[in-house]
Design a protein around this motif. Structure first.
Motif, PDB file in Angstrom:
ATOM      1  N   HIS A  90       0.817  -1.216   0.000  1.00 46.52           N
ATOM      2  CA  HIS A  90       0.000   0.000   0.000  1.00 46.52           C
ATOM      3  C   HIS A  90       0.850   1.265   0.000  1.00 46.52           C
ATOM      4  N   GLN A  91       1.861   1.322   0.867  1.00 50.84           N
ATOM      5  CA  GLN A  91       2.640   2.550   0.996  1.00 50.84           C
ATOM      6  C   GLN A  91       3.398   2.865  -0.286  1.00 50.84           C
ATOM      7  N   ARG A  92       3.969   1.843  -0.882  1.00 51.63           N
ATOM      8  CA  ARG A  92       4.683   2.031  -2.144  1.00 51.63           C
ATOM      9  C   ARG A  92       3.726   2.531  -3.224  1.00 51.63           C
ATOM     10  N   ALA A  93       2.560   1.890  -3.317  1.00 50.79           N
ATOM     11  CA  ALA A  93       1.586   2.284  -4.335  1.00 50.79           C
ATOM     12  C   ALA A  93       1.098   3.707  -4.108  1.00 50.79           C
ATOM     13  N   LEU A  94       0.833   4.047  -2.852  1.00 56.43           N
ATOM     14  CA  LEU A  94       0.339   5.385  -2.544  1.00 56.43           C
ATOM     15  C   LEU A  94       1.351   6.453  -2.937  1.00 56.43           C
ATOM     16  N   SER A  95       2.633   6.174  -2.706  1.00 55.52           N
ATOM     17  CA  SER A  95       3.674   7.130  -3.079  1.00 55.52           C
ATOM     18  C   SER A  95       3.699   7.359  -4.588  1.00 55.52           C
ATOM     19  N   ILE A  96       3.611   6.276  -5.354  1.00 52.90           N
ATOM     20  CA  ILE A  96       3.615   6.397  -6.818  1.00 52.90           C
ATOM     21  C   ILE A  96       2.370   7.136  -7.293  1.00 52.90           C
ATOM     22  N   ILE A  97       1.227   6.801  -6.708  1.00 52.76           N
ATOM     23  CA  ILE A  97      -0.039   7.410  -7.129  1.00 52.76           C
ATOM     24  C   ILE A  97      -0.043   8.908  -6.858  1.00 52.76           C
ATOM     25  N   ARG A  98       0.377   9.297  -5.676  1.00 53.50           N
ATOM     26  CA  ARG A  98       0.353  10.724  -5.328  1.00 53.50           C
ATOM     27  C   ARG A  98       1.256  11.542  -6.240  1.00 53.50           C
ATOM     28  N   SER A  99       2.479  11.047  -6.457  1.00 56.98           N
ATOM     29  CA  SER A  99       3.396  11.811  -7.300  1.00 56.98           C
ATOM     30  C   SER A  99       2.935  11.819  -8.751  1.00 56.98           C
ATOM     31  N   GLY A 100       2.400  10.692  -9.225  1.00 55.92           N
ATOM     32  CA  GLY A 100       1.914  10.635 -10.600  1.00 55.92           C
ATOM     33  C   GLY A 100       0.718  11.538 -10.834  1.00 55.92           C
ATOM     34  N   MET A 101      -0.221  11.552  -9.892  1.00 56.82           N
ATOM     35  CA  MET A 101      -1.398  12.416 -10.042  1.00 56.82           C
ATOM     36  C   MET A 101      -1.010  13.888  -9.965  1.00 56.82           C
ATOM     37  N   THR A 102      -0.054  14.204  -9.093  1.00 58.40           N
ATOM     38  CA  THR A 102       0.409  15.592  -8.996  1.00 58.40           C
ATOM     39  C   THR A 102       1.009  16.055 -10.316  1.00 58.40           C
ATOM     40  N   ALA A 103       1.807  15.174 -10.921  1.00 55.52           N
ATOM     41  CA  ALA A 103       2.413  15.521 -12.211  1.00 55.52           C
ATOM     42  C   ALA A 103       1.355  15.647 -13.300  1.00 55.52           C
ATOM     43  N   GLY A 104       0.422  14.700 -13.334  1.00 58.91           N
ATOM     44  CA  GLY A 104      -0.614  14.726 -14.360  1.00 58.91           C
ATOM     45  C   GLY A 104      -1.521  15.933 -14.261  1.00 58.91           C
ATOM     46  N   ALA A 105      -1.691  16.430 -13.037  1.00 58.46           N
ATOM     47  CA  ALA A 105      -2.571  17.581 -12.834  1.00 58.46           C
ATOM     48  C   ALA A 105      -2.055  18.837 -13.524  1.00 58.46           C
ATOM     49  N   ARG A 106      -0.790  18.827 -13.887  1.00 61.85           N
ATOM     50  CA  ARG A 106      -0.225  19.997 -14.574  1.00 61.85           C
ATOM     51  C   ARG A 106      -0.569  20.003 -16.061  1.00 61.85           C
ATOM     52  N   GLN A 107      -1.105  18.876 -16.554  1.00 60.46           N
ATOM     53  CA  GLN A 107      -1.467  18.769 -17.968  1.00 60.46           C
ATOM     54  C   GLN A 107      -2.904  18.247 -18.071  1.00 60.46           C
ATOM     55  N   PRO A 108      -3.911  19.111 -17.988  1.00 64.36           N
ATOM     56  CA  PRO A 108      -5.304  18.657 -18.088  1.00 64.36           C
ATOM     57  C   PRO A 108      -5.518  17.786 -19.326  1.00 64.36           C
ATOM     58  N   LEU A 109      -6.242  16.691 -19.134  1.00 62.64           N
ATOM     59  CA  LEU A 109      -6.432  15.711 -20.207  1.00 62.64           C
ATOM     60  C   LEU A 109      -7.898  15.672 -20.618  1.00 62.64           C
ATOM     61  N   PHE A 110      -8.148  15.893 -21.905  1.00 57.13           N
ATOM     62  CA  PHE A 110      -9.494  15.833 -22.464  1.00 57.13           C
ATOM     63  C   PHE A 110      -9.505  14.735 -23.528  1.00 57.13           C
ATOM     64  N   PRO A 111      -9.932  13.507 -23.185  1.00 57.86           N
ATOM     65  CA  PRO A 111      -9.861  12.381 -24.128  1.00 57.86           C
ATOM     66  C   PRO A 111     -10.552  12.639 -25.458  1.00 57.86           C
ATOM     67  N   GLY A 112     -11.655  13.331 -25.425  1.00 58.86           N
ATOM     68  CA  GLY A 112     -12.383  13.591 -26.666  1.00 58.86           C
ATOM     69  C   GLY A 112     -12.109  14.965 -27.244  1.00 58.86           C
ATOM     70  N   GLY A 113     -11.052  15.601 -26.763  1.00 57.35           N
ATOM     71  CA  GLY A 113     -10.765  16.966 -27.184  1.00 57.35           C
ATOM     72  C   GLY A 113     -11.409  17.959 -26.238  1.00 57.35           C
ATOM     73  N   ARG A 114     -10.900  19.165 -26.210  1.00 57.83           N
ATOM     74  CA  ARG A 114     -11.447  20.191 -25.318  1.00 57.83           C
ATOM     75  C   ARG A 114     -12.893  20.519 -25.692  1.00 57.83           C
ATOM     76  N   PRO A 115     -13.743  20.704 -24.664  1.00 55.68           N
ATOM     77  CA  PRO A 115     -15.141  21.031 -24.949  1.00 55.68           C
ATOM     78  C   PRO A 115     -15.263  22.423 -25.569  1.00 55.68           C
TER      79      PRO A 115
END
Length: 399
Positions: free
Chosen positions: A374-399
């Motif tokens: 759990h702890q290892r996974a949580l560390s990866i998840i938190r850092s990955g989500m923080t990084a991803g939050a800097r690049q908003p993702l719109f799968p079908g293109g921006r509305p």
């Protein structure tokens, strides 16, 4: 192949200021870490034991050893045949026949072989093969070099221009600051693990790699995988000079009373994982994607409001993580979870899914693929989500 290294900018300006005040402007730390003081300390120590004794001591600790060139910190040279043939160590008869060709690949704990090597060549130094020894060494440098740009000091960690870095000079500072940002003490002062002062004024921190963990090596000056500027990592695929060995530059001097590597502190486990040092190569063939567990699928629905494009995007990357359940290692779990977390962070930033529900989906899938981590996974998840939050993702293109 270098792993994806996410940005990590959750530290506030006050956190940076407190860390810098603690780690850089402390007179005690500056005095302790000054190379001139370190060299004076080394020169005042008693003569170290001979290399053969050191080699036996390391072997008794379970650390495979191999010869280093006399007076140097590089492996002893290959025989003439190996030096000219260009063959791989796996095809070399020398190692099978008890010769030391191919550096750390020839490392051994066999006392008879150690006696043979160092009795015939007593001037040879001693190297420890870190991976087979189950070790990871944090190698702190104190080189006089220009301070690089901020993105190279702590890879993946954004340092705002408002943060005053005046006084930061070397690896002692970058590692101490990294520890302080995590609320941890400076590992350079950790008296509960083996610490070895290097002739150049650096410091080797010896730690246990951990059961089932293989860490990758890196250089603190690298533009790719790195823990911090002027902080190298030595583990799988690398070696380290044994404590007590003397080269033409000086002696690798153990500090304090502790001669046993301690378990790797959790904050370092998290940072090394975040920066791509955890070795988990992809298997061949790659396992087929599996559906995320039911708990994760429900969280996906909660996160995206149903089977819309955002939920489908998240479920696709979660399926890659779930596929790692087919084997305990060798499936690229860290990379896949990191990628899924990065994707989730982008979807959250775009306002398409709920952050808490997305994290729950990631945790549930990680627990399905790697129970008990759990702890290892949580560390990866938190850092990955923080990084991803800097690049908003719109799968079908921006509305």
């Amino acid at each position: 192949m270098l792993r994806y290294v996410p940005s990590f900018s959750r530290f506030s300006r006050s956190s940076w200021e407190n860390a810098l005040l603690t780690c850089i402007f402390s007179p005690a730390i500056e005095a302790t870490h000054h190379p001139a003081v370190l060299k004076a300390t080394i020169s005042s120590t008693t003569p170290p034991p001979d290399p053969r004794t050191i080699a036996h001591w390391c072997a008794q600790a379970g650390w495979p050893v191999h010869p280093l060139a006399a007076g140097r910190k590089t492996p002893a040279g290959n025989c003439q045949t190996c030096a000219t043939s260009g063959h791989r160590h796996t095809d070399c008869p020398c190692i099978r026949n008890g010769r030391w060709c191919h550096g750390f690949h020839a490392a051994t704990t066999n006392p008879t072989l150690i006696d043979t090597w160092w009795s015939k060549h007593p001037a040879l130094g001693v190297g420890v093969s870190c991976g087979p020894a189950g070790l990871i060494i944090i190698d702190i440098d104190a080189h006089h070099a220009p301070v690089p740009t901020r993105d190279r000091l702590w890879p993946g960690i954004a340092v705002n221009d408002a943060v005053d870095l005046t006084g930061l000079q070397n690896g002692f500072h970058t590692l101490a600051v990294l520890a302080a940002l995590h609320g941890a003490p400076d590992p350079a002062h950790d008296e509960n693990t083996l610490r070895v002062r290097t002739p150049s004024g650096g410091l080797h921190l010896w730690y246990q790699a951990g059961i089932g963990r293989q860490w990758l090596c890196s250089s603190g000056s690298s533009a790719g995988r790195a823990l911090a500027w002027q902080v190298d990592v030595r583990s799988t695929g690398g070696y380290i000079v044994a404590p007590g060995i003397t080269t033409t530059a000086g002696t690798y001097t153990p500090l304090g009373e502790c001669r046993t590597p301690a378990p790797l502190p959790q904050w370092l486990v998290d940072e090394l994982t975040r920066t791509g040092h955890l070795d988990e190569p992809a298997s061949d063939p790659v396992p087929a994607p599996r559906k995320p567990p039911s708990r994760a699928r429900q969280a996906v629905i909660d996160a995206g409001g149903g089977r819309d494009s955002a939920a489908r995007t998240l479920e696709t990357v979660l399926a890659d993580v779930a596929s790692c359940s087919t084997a305990p290692t060798g499936t690229g779990f860290s990379d896949k979870l990191n990628r899924a977390a990065y994707t989730a962070g982008g979807l959250v930033a775009a306002g398409l899914i709920d952050q808490h529900a997305a994290q729950e989906a990631l945790l549930a899938t990680a627990a399905y693929a790697r129970p008990g981590q759990h702890q290892r996974a949580l560390s990866i998840i938190r850092s990955g989500m923080t990084a991803g939050a800097r690049q908003p993702l719109f799968p079908g293109g921006r509305p």
